[in-house]
Design a protein around this motif. Structure first.
Motif, PDB file in Angstrom:
ATOM      1  N   ILE A 134     -25.084  -4.088 -13.477  1.00  0.00           N
ATOM      2  CA  ILE A 134     -25.668  -2.742 -13.482  1.00  0.00           C
ATOM      3  C   ILE A 134     -24.711  -1.878 -14.296  1.00  0.00           C
ATOM      4  N   GLY A 167     -26.215  -9.098  -5.275  1.00  0.00           N
ATOM      5  CA  GLY A 167     -27.254  -8.541  -4.412  1.00  0.00           C
ATOM      6  C   GLY A 167     -26.720  -8.129  -3.054  1.00  0.00           C
ATOM      7  N   PRO A 182     -31.226  -9.366 -13.566  1.00  0.00           N
ATOM      8  CA  PRO A 182     -32.206  -9.163 -12.501  1.00  0.00           C
ATOM      9  C   PRO A 182     -33.593  -9.676 -12.854  1.00  0.00           C
ATOM     10  N   LYS A 183     -34.397  -9.825 -11.807  1.00  0.00           N
ATOM     11  CA  LYS A 183     -35.827 -10.096 -11.982  1.00  0.00           C
ATOM     12  C   LYS A 183     -36.504  -8.797 -12.411  1.00  0.00           C
ATOM     13  N   GLY A 187     -35.988  -5.579 -10.313  1.00  0.00           N
ATOM     14  CA  GLY A 187     -34.698  -4.906 -10.513  1.00  0.00           C
ATOM     15  C   GLY A 187     -34.565  -4.328 -11.911  1.00  0.00           C
ATOM     16  N   ILE A 202     -35.122  -5.687  -3.203  1.00  0.00           N
ATOM     17  CA  ILE A 202     -34.900  -6.148  -4.576  1.00  0.00           C
ATOM     18  C   ILE A 202     -33.641  -7.017  -4.588  1.00  0.00           C
ATOM     19  N   ASP A 203     -33.834  -8.320  -4.806  1.00  0.00           N
ATOM     20  CA  ASP A 203     -32.705  -9.267  -4.817  1.00  0.00           C
ATOM     21  C   ASP A 203     -32.116  -9.246  -6.235  1.00  0.00           C
ATOM     22  N   TYR A 204     -31.072  -8.472  -6.435  1.00  0.00           N
ATOM     23  CA  TYR A 204     -30.559  -8.177  -7.777  1.00  0.00           C
ATOM     24  C   TYR A 204     -29.323  -9.026  -8.063  1.00  0.00           C
ATOM     25  N   ARG A 205     -29.385  -9.860  -9.074  1.00  0.00           N
ATOM     26  CA  ARG A 205     -28.230 -10.695  -9.448  1.00  0.00           C
ATOM     27  C   ARG A 205     -27.891 -10.440 -10.910  1.00  0.00           C
ATOM     28  N   VAL A 263     -29.698  -2.422 -17.046  1.00  0.00           N
ATOM     29  CA  VAL A 263     -29.651  -3.623 -16.209  1.00  0.00           C
ATOM     30  C   VAL A 263     -28.906  -4.767 -16.904  1.00  0.00           C
ATOM     31  N   LEU A 289     -31.032  -1.157  -3.236  1.00  0.00           N
ATOM     32  CA  LEU A 289     -31.708  -2.363  -3.732  1.00  0.00           C
ATOM     33  C   LEU A 289     -32.049  -3.268  -2.550  1.00  0.00           C
TER      34      LEU A 289
END
Ligand code: AMP
Ligand code: GLY
Length: 424
Positions: free
Chosen positions: A274, A207, A96-97, A100, A268-271, A292, A263
């Protein structure tokens, strides 16, 4: 396609092995890597929070994907760095960025997130030195044991579980006023103690959609019977027998779906991965923490059980078409036992020559703290190697891991002989 993995542990060796099996991967690079990744990939010795150095490697070696192992570069914004750079912005980063990564980088943020999105977790409040008295009052309302968590990253050491109220108050003051964990404990989360048995569930998401990876249980304490100091993890087992279909269904409905939806709602663009640390209290899941990234040594049992092409799944994450990717997992059980340096998790010696691991034929030896010195493989960390085996049962897999360990030797080698003791 050329791929770069950031990190140097058993987790990264497991990523390297799995990615090396993909037909779509041409050349693999690991920074900084270890003596195990050296056999599968090109190791490049850089500091993984030096983003300019990463950029140089990526451009020089025509790297088209970066897989981030540990949390530190994610929390420091390696993914954001790529997106903000004209030459790097089209190169996908698995992880994530910064926004995230706060799910792990700030316990206060992650607790707020869970509360806001209805994810089951322990009741909590956060305190700083400015409302220390309120912190004492909150502690007085709780029943022991007391759980105190430094808000920020503290290399896995920021959680204290204390039996007496006095001790809890003293530690709280030490954390917020005397910076016991540095800046990480400027804010402290105090939460209710959760009963139950712990396990972890791992999710890979683009995401929008997600795949739930195999569950795992790790053994964090140094001593047999789960006694003694906490370590990074002394062994792991996957799947977890008490995480049956009914429990995992609850985890998906009550935890995974609201997490992914939360998210999205929060923009929150989570790639990436988790890692959901869970407590199973009589069949009901409660989230202890989010990480993360993948766990170590959990990765050394989770990835070997995945039959699908990991690179293909990562492409799905990068292009947000993960839902189209096939995903399968073997029913076999995987166990891993970590070999550590004598003295770990306290002071230990390095540079011990490791012998015999080449003779192992019924297990996979993942290197963690190893390096090459004068053409020999020597220890370079506390956790040295993870020995992973498959079996139809936990017992069968463990027997193989322990038989393999009998062949491996280095001075002051230590390991737990009772991994899985609570499950068999
Ligand atoms: P964390 O860094 O949040 O994973 O916490 C480290 C360990 O402390 C966990 O793996 C649990 O064993 C334990 N722990 C954390 N929070 C709680 C809680 N609320 N109740 C019981 N145990 C906890
Ligand atoms: N084994 C626990 C972790 O990776 O955080």
């Amino acid at each position: 396609m050329n791929v770069l993995i950031l990190g140097s542990g058993g987790r990264e060796h497991a990523f390297a092995l799995k990615l090396s099996e993909s037909k779509k991967v041409t050349q693999l690079f690991v920074a900084p890597g270890n003596a195990g990744t050296d056999k599968l990939a090109t190791n490049i010795d850089i500091n993984i929070t030096d983003f300019e150095a990463i950029k140089e490697i990526v451009l020089e070696n025509a790297i088209k994907m970066v897989v981030v192992g540990p949390e530190v570069p994610l929390v420091a914004g390696v993914h954001d760095f790529f997106l903000a750079d004209d030459e790097l912005k089209d190169i996908p980063v698995i992880g994530p960025k910064k926004d995230g990564a706060l799910l792990e980088g700030s316990k206060d943020f992650s607790k707020q997130f869970m509360q806001k999105h209805g994810v089951p977790t322990a009741k909590y409040q956060s305190f700083t030195k400015d409302n220390l008295e309120d912190g004492y009052a909150f502690l007085e309302m709780l029943t022991p044991p007391y759980v105190l968590k430094a808000d920020g990253l503290a290399a896995g050491k920021g959680v204290l579980i204390l039996n007496s109220l006095e001790e809890a108050k003293t530690e709280l003051e030490d954390m917020v006023s005397n910076k016991k964990f540095g800046e990480a404990s400027t804010t402290v989360v105090i939460e209710e103690f959760l009963k139950g048995i712990e396990l972890s569930v791992f999710v890979l998401t683009d995401g929008k959609s997600y795949k739930i990876l195999p569950s795992a249980k790790d053994y964090k304490r140094i001593g047999e019977g789960d006694a003694g100091l906490n370590t990074g993890g002394m062994g792991a087992i996957s799947p977890v027998p008490f995480a049956d279909a009914a429990f995992l269904n609850k985890v998906e409905e009550l935890v995974v779906k609201p997490t992914i939806a939360g998210l999205q709602k929060d923009g929150i663009d989570y790639r990436g991965f988790i890692f959901i640390g869970l407590m199973n209290d009589n069949g009901n899941p409660s989230v202890v923490e989010y990480n993360v990234r993948m766990g170590d040594p959990e990765t050394e049992v989770v990835l070997p059980r995945i039959e699908s092409d990991l690179f293909d799944l990562f492409e799905g994450v990068a292009h947000q078409n993960l839902h189209e990717k096939s995903f399968s997992v073997t029913d076999k059980t995987a166990t891993t036992v970590m070999l550590v340096s004598g003295g770990y998790p306290e002071a230990y010696e390095k540079n011990k020559e490791i012998k015999g691991f080449d003779a192992v034929d019924e297990s996979i030896v993942f290197h963690a703290g190893t390096t090459m010195k004068d053409n020999k493989v020597v220890t370079s960390g506390g956790r040295v190697m993870a020995v992973t085996s498959f079996g139809d049962t936990i017992e069968e897999a463990l027997e193989k891991s322990y038989r393999s360990i009998d062949k491996i030797h280095f001075d002051q080698m230590n390991y737990r002989k009772d991994i899985g003791f609570d499950l068999v």
